[in-house]
Design a protein around this motif. Structure first.
Motif, PDB file in Angstrom:
ATOM      1  N   ALA A  55      91.019 -60.693  22.158  1.00 48.63           N
ATOM      2  CA  ALA A  55      89.871 -61.603  22.078  1.00 48.63           C
ATOM      3  C   ALA A  55      88.599 -60.875  21.659  1.00 48.63           C
ATOM      4  O   ALA A  55      87.513 -61.456  21.707  1.00 48.63           O
ATOM      5  CB  ALA A  55      89.655 -62.286  23.427  1.00 48.63           C
ATOM      6  N   TYR A  56      88.731 -59.619  21.285  1.00 50.40           N
ATOM      7  CA  TYR A  56      87.589 -58.806  20.863  1.00 50.40           C
ATOM      8  C   TYR A  56      86.526 -58.749  21.966  1.00 50.40           C
ATOM      9  O   TYR A  56      85.321 -58.770  21.697  1.00 50.40           O
ATOM     10  CB  TYR A  56      86.991 -59.332  19.550  1.00 50.40           C
ATOM     11  CG  TYR A  56      87.932 -59.188  18.381  1.00 50.40           C
ATOM     12  CD1 TYR A  56      87.936 -58.044  17.592  1.00 50.40           C
ATOM     13  CD2 TYR A  56      88.857 -60.193  18.106  1.00 50.40           C
ATOM     14  CE1 TYR A  56      88.826 -57.904  16.533  1.00 50.40           C
ATOM     15  CE2 TYR A  56      89.752 -60.064  17.051  1.00 50.40           C
ATOM     16  CZ  TYR A  56      89.739 -58.920  16.271  1.00 50.40           C
ATOM     17  OH  TYR A  56      90.621 -58.798  15.234  1.00 50.40           O
ATOM     18  N   ALA A  57      87.005 -58.658  23.229  1.00 49.87           N
ATOM     19  CA  ALA A  57      86.089 -58.583  24.373  1.00 49.87           C
ATOM     20  C   ALA A  57      86.007 -57.180  24.960  1.00 49.87           C
ATOM     21  O   ALA A  57      85.083 -56.882  25.709  1.00 49.87           O
ATOM     22  CB  ALA A  57      86.547 -59.563  25.464  1.00 49.87           C
ATOM     23  N   ARG A  61      84.214 -65.137  24.887  1.00 47.98           N
ATOM     24  CA  ARG A  61      85.312 -64.218  24.588  1.00 47.98           C
ATOM     25  C   ARG A  61      86.181 -63.964  25.810  1.00 47.98           C
ATOM     26  O   ARG A  61      87.401 -63.817  25.692  1.00 47.98           O
ATOM     27  CB  ARG A  61      84.751 -62.905  24.020  1.00 47.98           C
ATOM     28  CG  ARG A  61      84.417 -63.015  22.529  1.00 47.98           C
ATOM     29  CD  ARG A  61      83.890 -61.723  21.974  1.00 47.98           C
ATOM     30  NE  ARG A  61      82.459 -61.583  22.238  1.00 47.98           N
ATOM     31  CZ  ARG A  61      81.754 -60.498  21.934  1.00 47.98           C
ATOM     32  NH1 ARG A  61      82.349 -59.462  21.369  1.00 47.98           N
ATOM     33  NH2 ARG A  61      80.460 -60.456  22.185  1.00 47.98           N
ATOM     34  N   THR A  65      84.044 -71.433  19.528  1.00 49.80           N
ATOM     35  CA  THR A  65      83.225 -70.381  18.912  1.00 49.80           C
ATOM     36  C   THR A  65      81.771 -70.805  18.757  1.00 49.80           C
ATOM     37  O   THR A  65      80.993 -70.123  18.096  1.00 49.80           O
ATOM     38  CB  THR A  65      83.785 -70.008  17.523  1.00 49.80           C
ATOM     39  OG1 THR A  65      83.738 -71.162  16.681  1.00 49.80           O
ATOM     40  CG2 THR A  65      85.207 -69.504  17.632  1.00 49.80           C
ATOM     41  N   SER A  82      80.491 -62.022  16.032  1.00 52.38           N
ATOM     42  CA  SER A  82      81.430 -62.325  17.122  1.00 52.38           C
ATOM     43  C   SER A  82      82.340 -63.482  16.734  1.00 52.38           C
ATOM     44  O   SER A  82      83.531 -63.484  17.036  1.00 52.38           O
ATOM     45  CB  SER A  82      80.660 -62.669  18.400  1.00 52.38           C
ATOM     46  OG  SER A  82      79.897 -61.580  18.845  1.00 52.38           O
ATOM     47  N   VAL A  97      86.342 -63.374  16.881  1.00 53.13           N
ATOM     48  CA  VAL A  97      87.091 -64.308  17.718  1.00 53.13           C
ATOM     49  C   VAL A  97      87.951 -65.221  16.860  1.00 53.13           C
ATOM     50  O   VAL A  97      89.078 -65.577  17.232  1.00 53.13           O
ATOM     51  CB  VAL A  97      86.130 -65.119  18.616  1.00 53.13           C
ATOM     52  CG1 VAL A  97      86.873 -66.230  19.356  1.00 53.13           C
ATOM     53  CG2 VAL A  97      85.444 -64.208  19.619  1.00 53.13           C
TER      54      VAL A  97
END
Length: 585
Positions: free
Chosen positions: A459-461, A490, A510, A517, A521
């Protein structure tokens, strides 16, 4: 576990079912109560012996023996008081804990619409303030009432034994004492319920203002909120004052009548001592017993006020326990297979919110979502997009029509079984007080740390998590207040990835992200979507360009279905929305 409440019973009888499982502790508490009451009554006999054998007869030996017995009885009284206090307090704490758990567990099973009609602050007040009041009554007031009832009964018996003629003076006044208790008791109960409602309103207003403190301060609304809060407080004060006044009048009348009877009894008894019909020790014992009876009546009259307050609180708690969910497990239930395909079919669906009768949120909708495909829902606000997701999750049941999952009507499926296969990422993601790890693991509580890390990475967190003060163990604060909107989003997506569902519902997932971001996402979502049935509500072109189909909704109806290019060419509403909301400029 307790049995479900019988809604035809009174609230107090319904509450008693929480006490019944602890018969052993109740027996121990009763034995301790009886023991201490008997010891207290016995102490008076030692007072009589001390007066007659020690003071009047002038015998030092008899006085010493009586004093020794007095001390022994006092020690036994201390032991009995310890046992009584411990077991009665244990019962109060245990029953209160059980009621809180039962109410909270039942609340979690209620349909979301219930909480649209009932304020969360008031519900919280019932679980906290009202149960605390019950704990006080069960763990203290009930003990005081039972102890004084035993002293009252025992005292009257000893009064008869000591002097039946004098006892008649006391008994003549009992109806006069009971009258005010009955007269004011009902009013106190009604006012107590009203008081608890007003206190709940105060708590609800405080909670709402604190949760929205930024908005309050941004609009300089402090003075207005202070004024409104003062009005709530003053209303609660006025109702509480009326309750206190009723209780005060009741107690004053009872005590006046009791001590008037006591004065008459002492005068009659004094005449008997002067004439030699009874000894000074007997009169002393009689007076002590009479004072004991009077004090017991006074204590019981005060406790009755507490019991009436508890009755009002119990009514409010039982209302929560008796609230019926509109979304229930069907009987018989149709089980879903362990592995579902995820095909959704929506047939002639119609749904209207009870708060907006005559305005269908979904009006005759027909739509099919093949297993593993992706569908975007677009349309103006109020078109019914979010409502459709709520119906798929069975937060509500449609007025007519049906939603089929792999050919099975979801109304015939256990809601828990249905939701096991669905993950939701909403426009305003829910964060819970706790750590980053706990919030992601909400999607699957048994997930390992490695799986949580992998979901966050997808989740690119991970990047922002690693920068937090305590990284994965950083506390987020209430509702995730320490995170930005994009960070919350996220984490919510990571939670959905961790659940690994067959059906994915994204409600503008989103919308809170910046351009970078959103791109990250979006890539995560695109990796997650293949093989899953995905329904996306989105206003941004980047979100819907790569889906299999786009459904255009307006006023709860499907007005067009196709790809982005097809709809741009054939549907004026979609083209207008694209120009206004999907613009990349």
């Amino acid at each position: 576990m307790t049995n479900p409440p019988d809604r035809n019973q009174s609230p107090l009888l319904q509450a008693l079912r929480f006490v019944r499982p602890y018969s052993r502790q109740i027996l121990l508490a009763l034995l301790a109560l009886i023991f201490t009451a008997a010891i207290t009554l016995g102490l008076v006999q030692y007072v009589r012996i001390i007066v007659d054998a020690g003071f009047v007869a002038g015998s030092s030996q008899s006085l010493g023996t009586a004093i020794t017995g007095f001390v022994v009885v006092a020690l036994l009284q201390a032991f009995g008081t310890f046992a009584r206090f411990y077991w009665v307090s244990w019962l109060g704490e245990r029953v209160t804990a059980d009621i809180r758990q039962a109410v909270f567990g039942h609340l979690l099973s209620l349909h979301p619409g219930y909480f649209e009609d009932n304020r969360s602050g008031e519900i919280q007040s019932r679980i906290t303030t009202d149960t605390t009041l019950l704990q006080t009554v069960i763990g203290s007031s009930a003990s005081i009432a039972l102890r004084n009832l035993l002293l009252l009964i025992g005292g009257v018996i000893f009064l008869f034994i000591t002097n039946p003629r004098l006892t008649s003076v006391v008994l003549l006044c009992i109806p006069l004492v009971i009258g005010p208790i009955v007269l004011f008791g009902r009013r106190v109960r009604k006012l107590s319920r009203h008081t608890q409602d007003e206190i709940a309103s105060v708590g609800a207003y405080v909670g709402e203002s604190i949760q929205q403190i930024k908005t309050v301060q941004a609009y300089n609304h402090q003075a207005t909120d202070r004024r409104h809060f003062a009005e709530y407080v003053e209303r609660a004060f006025d109702v509480a004052l009326a309750q206190v006044k009723a209780r005060s009048i009741m107690i004053a009348l009872v005590m006046t009548l009791v001590f008037a009877a006591l004065a008459a009894m002492i005068w009659v008894g004094g005449q008997d001592v002067i004439s030699g019909r009874m000894t000074a020790g007997e009169l002393t014992a009689f007076v002590v017993y009479a004072v004991m009876v009077a004090s017991a009546v006074g204590a019981i009259s005060q406790v009755i006020g507490d019991l009436q307050r508890a009755a009002g609180a119990t009514e409010r708690l039982m209302e929560l326990l008796n609230a019926e969910s509109l979304i229930t497990t069907p009987d018989p239930v149709v089980p879903l297979p362990a592995e579902i395909a995820g095909q959704l079919a929506i047939n002639r669906l119609k749904f209207t919110y009870t708060t907006r009768p005559g305005q269908p949120a979904i009006d005759g909708l027909d739509l099919s979502v093949p297993a593993g495909s992706s569908l975007a829902l677009v349309g103006p606000s109020g078109a019914g997009k979010s409502t459709l997701l709520d119906l798929v999750l069975r937060f509500y049941d449609p007025d007519s029509g049906e939603i089929l999952l792999d050919g099975i009507n979801i109304r015939h499926v256990d809601p828990l079984d249905l939701r096991q296969h669905i993950a939701l990422v909403s426009q305003q993601p829910a964060m819970f007080t706790g750590t980053v790890m706990e919030n992601i693991r909400y999607g699957r509580p048994d997930a390992s740390d490695a799986e949580v890390h992998a979901a966050a990475e997808a989740a690119y967190a991970s990047e922002f998590i690693e920068r937090l003060p305590d990284t994965w163990h950083s506390y987020l604060g209430e509702a995730g207040i320490r995170l930005s909107g994009g960070q919350k989003q996220r984490l919510a997506i990571a939670r959905a990835i961790l659940k690994n569902p067959r059906i994915l519902l994204l409600d503008e997932a989103t919308s809170a992200l910046d351009a970078e971001s959103e791109s990250n996402v979006q890539m995560a979502i695109e990796k997650l979507m293949p093989g899953r049935t995905t329904i996306i509500i989105a206003h941004r072109l980047a979100t819907v360009r790569n889906v299999d189909r786009i459904a255009v909704m307006d006023k709860g109806q499907l007005v067009a279905l196709g790809s982005h290019d097809e709809l741009m060419a054939t549907n004026a509403l979609y083209a207008r929305l694209a120009n206004l909301q999907f613009s990349t400029n």
